[in-house]
Design a protein around this motif. Sequence first.
Motif, PDB file in Angstrom:
ATOM      1  N   ILE A 283      -6.516   7.063  20.043  1.00 38.58           N
ATOM      2  CA  ILE A 283      -5.382   6.958  19.128  1.00 38.58           C
ATOM      3  C   ILE A 283      -4.299   7.890  19.640  1.00 38.58           C
ATOM      4  O   ILE A 283      -4.463   9.114  19.664  1.00 38.58           O
ATOM      5  N   TYR A 284      -3.191   7.316  20.095  1.00 43.88           N
ATOM      6  CA  TYR A 284      -2.043   8.087  20.582  1.00 43.88           C
ATOM      7  C   TYR A 284      -0.984   8.118  19.482  1.00 43.88           C
ATOM      8  O   TYR A 284      -0.769   7.125  18.794  1.00 43.88           O
ATOM      9  N   PHE A 285      -0.318   9.256  19.320  1.00 42.47           N
ATOM     10  CA  PHE A 285       0.685   9.352  18.258  1.00 42.47           C
ATOM     11  C   PHE A 285       1.767  10.353  18.643  1.00 42.47           C
ATOM     12  O   PHE A 285       1.555  11.249  19.475  1.00 42.47           O
ATOM     13  N   ALA A 286       2.934  10.175  18.041  1.00 43.73           N
ATOM     14  CA  ALA A 286       4.080  11.057  18.298  1.00 43.73           C
ATOM     15  C   ALA A 286       4.417  11.799  17.013  1.00 43.73           C
ATOM     16  O   ALA A 286       4.414  11.220  15.928  1.00 43.73           O
TER      17      ALA A 286
ATOM     18  N   LEU B 118      -6.596  -0.002  10.334  1.00 44.43           N
ATOM     19  CA  LEU B 118      -5.156   0.143  10.463  1.00 44.43           C
ATOM     20  C   LEU B 118      -4.788   1.620  10.427  1.00 44.43           C
ATOM     21  O   LEU B 118      -5.173   2.350   9.522  1.00 44.43           O
ATOM     22  N   TRP B 119      -4.030   2.056  11.437  1.00 49.51           N
ATOM     23  CA  TRP B 119      -3.518   3.430  11.482  1.00 49.51           C
ATOM     24  C   TRP B 119      -2.083   3.428  10.977  1.00 49.51           C
ATOM     25  O   TRP B 119      -1.298   2.552  11.316  1.00 49.51           O
ATOM     26  N   VAL B 120      -1.747   4.451  10.175  1.00 57.51           N
ATOM     27  CA  VAL B 120      -0.436   4.529   9.547  1.00 57.51           C
ATOM     28  C   VAL B 120       0.162   5.910   9.806  1.00 57.51           C
ATOM     29  O   VAL B 120      -0.496   6.937   9.586  1.00 57.51           O
ATOM     30  N   ALA B 121       1.409   5.923  10.307  1.00 57.73           N
ATOM     31  CA  ALA B 121       2.118   7.176  10.592  1.00 57.73           C
ATOM     32  C   ALA B 121       3.050   7.493   9.428  1.00 57.73           C
ATOM     33  O   ALA B 121       3.910   6.678   9.085  1.00 57.73           O
ATOM     34  N   THR B 122       2.880   8.680   8.839  1.00 57.46           N
ATOM     35  CA  THR B 122       3.677   9.065   7.673  1.00 57.46           C
ATOM     36  C   THR B 122       4.188  10.496   7.814  1.00 57.46           C
ATOM     37  O   THR B 122       3.796  11.222   8.732  1.00 57.46           O
ATOM     38  N   ASP B 123       5.019  10.889   6.863  1.00 53.10           N
ATOM     39  CA  ASP B 123       5.509  12.265   6.818  1.00 53.10           C
ATOM     40  C   ASP B 123       4.369  13.269   6.667  1.00 53.10           C
ATOM     41  O   ASP B 123       4.478  14.417   7.110  1.00 53.10           O
ATOM     42  N   ASN B 124       3.280  12.848   6.028  1.00 52.44           N
ATOM     43  CA  ASN B 124       2.156  13.752   5.782  1.00 52.44           C
ATOM     44  C   ASN B 124       1.108  13.708   6.883  1.00 52.44           C
ATOM     45  O   ASN B 124       0.072  14.355   6.774  1.00 52.44           O
ATOM     46  N   GLY B 125       1.341  12.950   7.934  1.00 51.17           N
ATOM     47  CA  GLY B 125       0.396  12.880   9.039  1.00 51.17           C
ATOM     48  C   GLY B 125      -0.140  11.476   9.247  1.00 51.17           C
ATOM     49  O   GLY B 125       0.458  10.483   8.832  1.00 51.17           O
ATOM     50  N   LEU B 126      -1.298  11.383   9.897  1.00 50.17           N
ATOM     51  CA  LEU B 126      -1.938  10.106  10.199  1.00 50.17           C
ATOM     52  C   LEU B 126      -2.893   9.701   9.083  1.00 50.17           C
ATOM     53  O   LEU B 126      -3.615  10.532   8.534  1.00 50.17           O
TER      54      LEU B 126
ATOM     55  N   HIS C 251       0.842  -1.191   0.000  1.00 56.78           N
ATOM     56  CA  HIS C 251       0.000   0.000   0.000  1.00 56.78           C
ATOM     57  C   HIS C 251       0.880   1.246   0.000  1.00 56.78           C
ATOM     58  O   HIS C 251       1.583   1.520   0.978  1.00 56.78           O
ATOM     59  N   LYS C 252       0.830   2.019  -1.060  1.00 56.02           N
ATOM     60  CA  LYS C 252       1.636   3.229  -1.170  1.00 56.02           C
ATOM     61  C   LYS C 252       1.071   4.327  -0.264  1.00 56.02           C
ATOM     62  O   LYS C 252      -0.138   4.539  -0.212  1.00 56.02           O
ATOM     63  N   THR C 253       1.973   5.013   0.452  1.00 51.96           N
ATOM     64  CA  THR C 253       1.556   6.071   1.377  1.00 51.96           C
ATOM     65  C   THR C 253       1.936   7.470   0.889  1.00 51.96           C
ATOM     66  O   THR C 253       1.657   8.451   1.567  1.00 51.96           O
ATOM     67  N   GLU C 254       2.613   7.577  -0.252  1.00 51.49           N
ATOM     68  CA  GLU C 254       2.982   8.849  -0.899  1.00 51.49           C
ATOM     69  C   GLU C 254       4.056   9.617  -0.150  1.00 51.49           C
ATOM     70  O   GLU C 254       4.580  10.602  -0.659  1.00 51.49           O
ATOM     71  N   SER C 255       4.358   9.233   1.049  1.00 51.40           N
ATOM     72  CA  SER C 255       5.444   9.855   1.815  1.00 51.40           C
ATOM     73  C   SER C 255       6.043   8.793   2.723  1.00 51.40           C
ATOM     74  O   SER C 255       5.506   7.681   2.827  1.00 51.40           O
ATOM     75  N   CYS C 256       7.136   9.095   3.399  1.00 47.45           N
ATOM     76  CA  CYS C 256       7.829   8.107   4.235  1.00 47.45           C
ATOM     77  C   CYS C 256       6.875   7.492   5.252  1.00 47.45           C
ATOM     78  O   CYS C 256       6.145   8.204   5.948  1.00 47.45           O
TER      79      CYS C 256
ATOM     80  N   VAL D 201       2.431   5.631  15.946  1.00 50.23           N
ATOM     81  CA  VAL D 201       1.019   5.639  16.318  1.00 50.23           C
ATOM     82  C   VAL D 201       0.731   4.389  17.142  1.00 50.23           C
ATOM     83  O   VAL D 201       1.240   3.306  16.855  1.00 50.23           O
ATOM     84  N   ALA D 202      -0.070   4.555  18.211  1.00 51.78           N
ATOM     85  CA  ALA D 202      -0.342   3.448  19.134  1.00 51.78           C
ATOM     86  C   ALA D 202      -1.781   3.533  19.632  1.00 51.78           C
ATOM     87  O   ALA D 202      -2.041   4.116  20.683  1.00 51.78           O
ATOM     88  N   PRO D 203      -2.745   2.975  18.890  1.00 55.47           N
ATOM     89  CA  PRO D 203      -4.139   3.015  19.340  1.00 55.47           C
ATOM     90  C   PRO D 203      -4.377   2.117  20.546  1.00 55.47           C
ATOM     91  O   PRO D 203      -3.680   1.119  20.734  1.00 55.47           O
ATOM     92  N   TYR D 204      -5.374   2.472  21.336  1.00 53.53           N
ATOM     93  CA  TYR D 204      -5.850   1.576  22.395  1.00 53.53           C
ATOM     94  C   TYR D 204      -7.336   1.869  22.600  1.00 53.53           C
ATOM     95  O   TYR D 204      -7.711   2.999  22.919  1.00 53.53           O
TER      96      TYR D 204
END
Length: 377
Positions: A168-171, A123-131, A106-111, A161-164
């Motif tokens: 949804i918690y993220f750094a 599924l939550w995905v952390a990328t250069d462009n955000g969540l 699955h391409k995310t367009e950024s890192c 990213v760390a959901p519970y």
Amino acid sequence: MEQQIKSHYEHGNKMCAEYREEVEEKVENLETLKSEAEKLIREQMLVKFTNCQQLIDRLSAASALPVPSCTWRQPLVFVHNFTGSCGAFRGLRQVPKSIEYLNLAHKTESCCYDVSFQGTGTLWVATDNGLKYYDIRADSSHVPHVTVSEHTLKEGPCVSVAPYAAMIYFAIEPRLGSEQVSIGKVKALVRQAYGRSERENKRECSSPVALFDFCIEDDHPAVLASSEKFLALADKKNKKVIIYNLLNGNLESYELAQFPTSVCFHPNGNLLVTDHQNGKLFNYHISADGVPDMISRQVVEDLCEPDAIAVDHSGFIFVKSQQKKVIYVLSDGILHTELKKDCIYTTYGGITISGNEMNMAGFGEKEFRSFTIQYEE
């Protein structure tokens, strides 16, 4: 002779009556124990539910978004089932034997830094462009339908990213122009429900609420882990782990003997920490106040550049190597097996497991890949 038979008959009746009374007493005792056990379980689950609901109420108030109490995607009973050590899984465990790549990238367009399941199918995905979150539902041909929604973060890249449950918690690691600043932020948002369209989904996520700041490292993105009561963040640069208490807001840093690269909470409450530099995995018991037990820690050595960590439903620990195309599977402090595939990334990126599904982030490839885990029957 007749008197002797009568005596034996009366003695037999007396013994039968005594045995019946003994059985009835034992049945009554078992029923009492069953009632007490059920009452204790209900009380424990009520405490867990109340603690999580208090946290949701606090964050909902801060973000001005009401959250109904019936929106749990990850059942709290999952935490109740695994309260012991890793050995508590014996007898109920499915043993992983291999992984199969689904030929889905699955391409995310950024890192792509990190991936993490919230319940099943999301599924939550952390990328250069955000969540981003992906609602993955397979049809009869087992081809996932992926709906993507993006939450752009103005401060900078989302690195973990760390959901519970519903949280949804993220750094994030902020930037000023093209320069990265020295202070990162951990935030939280609430996903209230699950809409049928991307537009509906956007309305159902709250505005992010800041929880705490951390020092940004130069060579490794921050890694965040979540449990019912705590957040943990690896501070590799200072050889520390940061523990945030979700119930009272306390924030503490604890010095470790190793360089923490990645962190993950085991379902039994223990904190798992990889040391990429020295090839080790550490397993720390966490006290009720969030203090890691430095003395009785469990250590697995001789791993090749261990990085991301995930735990499956049977309590097996999966650790990805950043040098070899292999995932180590560990149990009870020993290396159980090695899962090898040519399509395993050797770059930085998190992994996540839900059921027999596994997803893996590929930082430089700007994508994540989907796998299935095969278990021994």
